[in-house]
Scaffold this active site. Structure first.
Site, short mmCIF file in Angstrom:
data_model
loop_
_atom_site.label_atom_id
_atom_site.label_comp_id
_atom_site.label_asym_id
_atom_site.label_seq_id
_atom_site.Cartn_x
_atom_site.Cartn_y
_atom_site.Cartn_z
NE ARG A 1 -2.64 -1.35 3.34
CZ ARG A 1 -2.15 -0.83 4.45
NH1 ARG A 1 -2.11 0.48 4.61
NH2 ARG A 1 -1.73 -1.61 5.41
CE1 TYR B 1 0.28 -5.77 -1.68
CE2 TYR B 1 -0.91 -3.84 -0.88
CZ TYR B 1 -0.33 -5.08 -0.65
OH TYR B 1 -0.39 -5.63 0.59
N GLY B 2 -2.89 -5.31 -3.93
CA GLY B 2 -4.10 -5.56 -3.13
C GLY B 2 -4.78 -4.33 -2.56
CE LYS C 1 -6.94 -3.48 5.35
NZ LYS C 1 -5.80 -4.19 5.37
CG HIS D 1 -7.46 -2.93 10.21
ND1 HIS D 1 -6.17 -2.49 10.40
CD2 HIS D 1 -7.38 -3.93 9.32
CE1 HIS D 1 -5.35 -3.20 9.65
NE2 HIS D 1 -6.06 -4.08 8.99
CB SER E 1 0.43 -4.45 9.37
OG SER E 1 1.26 -3.35 9.53
CB ALA E 2 4.09 -6.52 11.70
CB CYS E 3 0.19 -7.14 15.84
SG CYS E 3 1.09 -5.62 16.16
CG ASP F 1 -7.70 -7.07 6.78
OD1 ASP F 1 -6.92 -6.68 7.68
OD2 ASP F 1 -7.78 -6.52 5.68
CG ASN G 1 3.26 -6.56 1.82
OD1 ASN G 1 2.63 -7.14 2.71
ND2 ASN G 1 2.68 -5.67 1.03
NE ARG H 1 0.11 -8.70 1.94
CZ ARG H 1 -0.54 -8.23 3.01
NH1 ARG H 1 -1.65 -8.79 3.41
NH2 ARG H 1 -0.04 -7.23 3.70
O1 SAT Z 1 -2.13 -4.22 1.97
S1 SAT Z 1 -3.52 -4.61 2.19
O2 SAT Z 1 -4.27 -3.48 2.69
O3 SAT Z 1 -4.13 -5.12 0.99
C1 SAT Z 1 -3.51 -5.82 3.36
C2 SAT Z 1 -3.30 -5.32 4.71
O4 SAT Z 1 -2.46 -4.44 4.96
O5 SAT Z 1 -4.00 -5.83 5.60
MN MN Z 2 -5.26 -5.30 7.35
#
Ligand code: SAT
Ligand code: MN
Length: 596
Positions: A73, A201-202, A210, A230, A252-254, A277, A372, A374
């Site tokens: 992102r 990207y996602g 998001k 979230h 993120s990362a938790c 999510d 990152n 996926r």
């Molecule tokens: O990067 S995304 O928003 O698609 C996924 C995330 O950060 O949870």
């Molecule tokens: Mn997320």
């Protein structure tokens, strides 16, 4: 006469001038065709959009390599375009809607020439749910079209729900030329509209995620009296078969996805997954808080996912139920023609290609899979999927967990005194940066309710909205702060995490059921150590105590930082939150630092 939807699609086609327009129905047969097109015809950066992988161990697996600058992102290119800056708040980049549209119209002009325009009608939420929303995304990329089939409920039901109405969320997306200087994600919350250009990207391109389900939806929630959060949603079945539903917000990362699919380390407890999510939280007819997961898939970080850290996710990826499963920017095991990433179980394959297509071996100081990278997989593949996932009414939430990554200060688990105090806990959550991120290690980034990059309006008003929701609930969920990341003198994590987190959740469930007491501290209610089931863990008593240690002197700087953080929201910051702040400072014997 053309419907509003047909008219809108027609206007977008006139602007972007695609060679073909294709309306997707979300079927498996169609997904197979799109994947073929992505293998044989469409290219990104000169490479085919999809590469077929070996089905033997990873069913329906397809590999996608993105443009190397397009791997995450891009918050600095993401804008919230309310007519006035104040509504967007200090938490968002803002651009005047007229200026944004002018800029984007130039970029979108003729951008789909030579390409197919895919029209994707989809639901966020179950089509029969009163809480679901009908949406349409336009894109010029087969990877995005196939990903949206996995992440949402795509097809006829969305079209039926829209009918001849004007009531649908619009998303216009083009990968453009993937030039980072021509990449923007523009949100127009008051028009239920997103324009995204220049990224595949996602989080930038799957506009239901998001962009809509958090940024636009949070603003809809403010106007309509609900919350877009979230958060993961899960059910915990106790040894007697009773299921309690909770939602949890973690930056993120938790380990949010790991928690949502956790395999309990305590016998007799079982986790049922509803989402990993996003949660939409509505006040139900009985005055309780009900959660739905508006999504229908997982877009998860691959590195670190293994039978040890997340066995249910590995089983999800190895399930062949729902076509296809996508791997983006992972590494490849060339001999097996299979996806591979750092941290995957088993021996490191001999012949590895990294995420950019270069030969890789473990002696190199680069990562084979992008950090990152996926997987994208349907939630219907998940063996722990809750029977309630497709319940249009959602599930009643008994507890909300709010967490972050703090090496000190914040106890392992703590119950809020009441809803208002719980909101205060959420407003000040934050995470220390890890070595994996490109920041300085150990720097705190405050991320209230893990919503900082996703709140589509002024966060001061968002805190106020949370307080109002609490006032309307007949039986508000209890709110907890969690922190799996406290460290000892050597900087090592004290708490084992992963499946052992059930021990903390068990205490929470016992509290909800009125089965156990708690100890009052200045910060909140914490477990009596005898009530926390630590059987078989072998954590020395002094370390267990450290998980809950509160040292008022450590709080001086923290309180100053919180005060500064709150200050930026000016008059939008609710007085009730300042009251909680002052009460805390007083209890910690630090009330002098509180000026307000
Ligand atoms: O990067 S995304 O928003 O698609 C996924 C995330 O950060 O949870
Ligand atoms: Mn997320």
């Amino acid at each position: 006469m053309a419907t509003p939807l047909e008219k809108w699609v027609d206007e977008q086609a006139k602007l972007t001038t695609p060679d073909r327009i294709y309306w997707c129905n979300g079927s498996e047969e169609e997904a197979r065709r799109l994947v073929e097109i992505g293998i044989k015809e469409e290219k990104i950066n000169g490479l085919p959009v999809f590469q077929k992988l070996n089905d033997k161990h990873w069913p329906n697996a397809y590999f996608h390599r993105s443009h190397p600058t397009d791997v995450a992102r891009t918050e600095h290119l993401t804008f919230i375009c309310h007519p006035d800056k104040e509504t967007a708040g200090p938490n968002n980049n803002w651009m005047d809607p007229r200026e944004a549209k002018e800029k984007m119209t130039k970029l979108f002009s003729g951008c789909m020439k030579g390409r197919t325009m895919y029209v994707l009608p989809y639901m966020m939420g179950h089509p029969k749910s009163p809480y679901a929303k009908a949406c349409v995304q336009i894109t010029d990329n087969s990877y995005v079209a196939v990903s949206m089939r996995l992440m949402t409920r795509m097809g006829k039901e969305a079209l039926d729900r829209i009918g001849s109405s004007d009531d649908f969320v619009r998303g216009l997306h083009s990968i453009g030329d993937l030039n980072p200087d021509r990449r923007f994600i523009m949100h127009f919350p008051q028009e239920h509209l997103v324009w995204s250009f220049g990224s595949g990207y996602g989080g930038n391109a799957l506009l239901g995620k998001k962009c809509f389900a958090l940024r636009i939806a949070s603003y809809l929630g403010l106007k309509e009296g609900w919350l877009a959060e979230h958060m993961l949603i899960m059910g915990i079945e106790d040894p007697k078969g009773k299921i309690t539903y909770i939602a949890a917000a973690l930056p993120s990362a938790c380990g949010k996805t790991n928690l949502a699919l956790m395999q309990s380390a305590l016998p007799g407890y079982k986790i049922w997954t509803i989402g990993d999510d996003i949660a939409w939280l509505n006040i139900g007819p009985d005055g309780r808080l009900y959660a739905i997961n508006p999504e229908a898939g997982f877009f998860g970080v691959a590195p670190g996912t293994s039978l040890k850290t997340n066995p249910q996710m590995i089983k999800t990826l190895k399930n062949d139920k729902f076509f296809p499963t996508l791997y983006t920017n992972t590494a490849l095991d060339l001999d097996a023609n299979e996806p591979w990433w750092n941290g995957l179980d088993g021996a490191i394959p001999k012949n590895i290609e990294d995420w950019q297509g270069n030969p890789w071996n473990p002696s190199m100081d680069t990562k084979a899979a992008h950090p990152n990278s996926r997987f994208t997989v349907s939630i219907y593949n998940c063996p722990s999927l809750s029977n309630e996932f497709d319940n249009p009414a959602g599930v009643p939430i008994s507890a909300i967990l709010l967490g972050g990554r703090r090496s000190s200060l914040v106890p392992l688990v703590m119950e809020a005194f009441n809803w208002q105090h719980g909101v205060f806990l959420g407003t000040r959550t934050g995470s220390e940066t890890t070595a994996a991120a490109a920041h300085q290690v150990g720097v705190l980034r405050r991320d209230p309710m893990a919503m900082l990059p996703f709140c589509g309006y002024n966060m001061g008003d968002y805190f106020g909205h949370w307080l109002n929701i609490g006032k309307k609930l007949k039986q508000p969920p209890k709110i907890y702060s969690i922190n799996w990341f406290r460290t000892d003198e050597d900087g090592k994590f004290i708490w084992p995490g992963f499946g052992e987190n059930i021990r903390v959740i068990k205490w929470i469930i016992d509290r909800i059921g009125g089965k156990t007491g708690a100890k009052e501290t200045p910060l909140g209610l914490v477990p009596e150590l005898k009530d926390l089931d630590l059987s078989g863990l072998n954590i020395p008593q002094d370390k267990v105590k450290k998980l809950f240690a509160i040292d008022p002197s450590e709080w001086t700087a923290e309180l100053q930082d919180i005060e500064k953080y709150f200050g930026q929201f000016g008059s939008h910051m609710p007085e009730a939150i300042w009251q909680e702040y002052r009460a805390l400072a007083e209890k910690l014997g630090q009330s002098k630092s509180s000026k307000k």
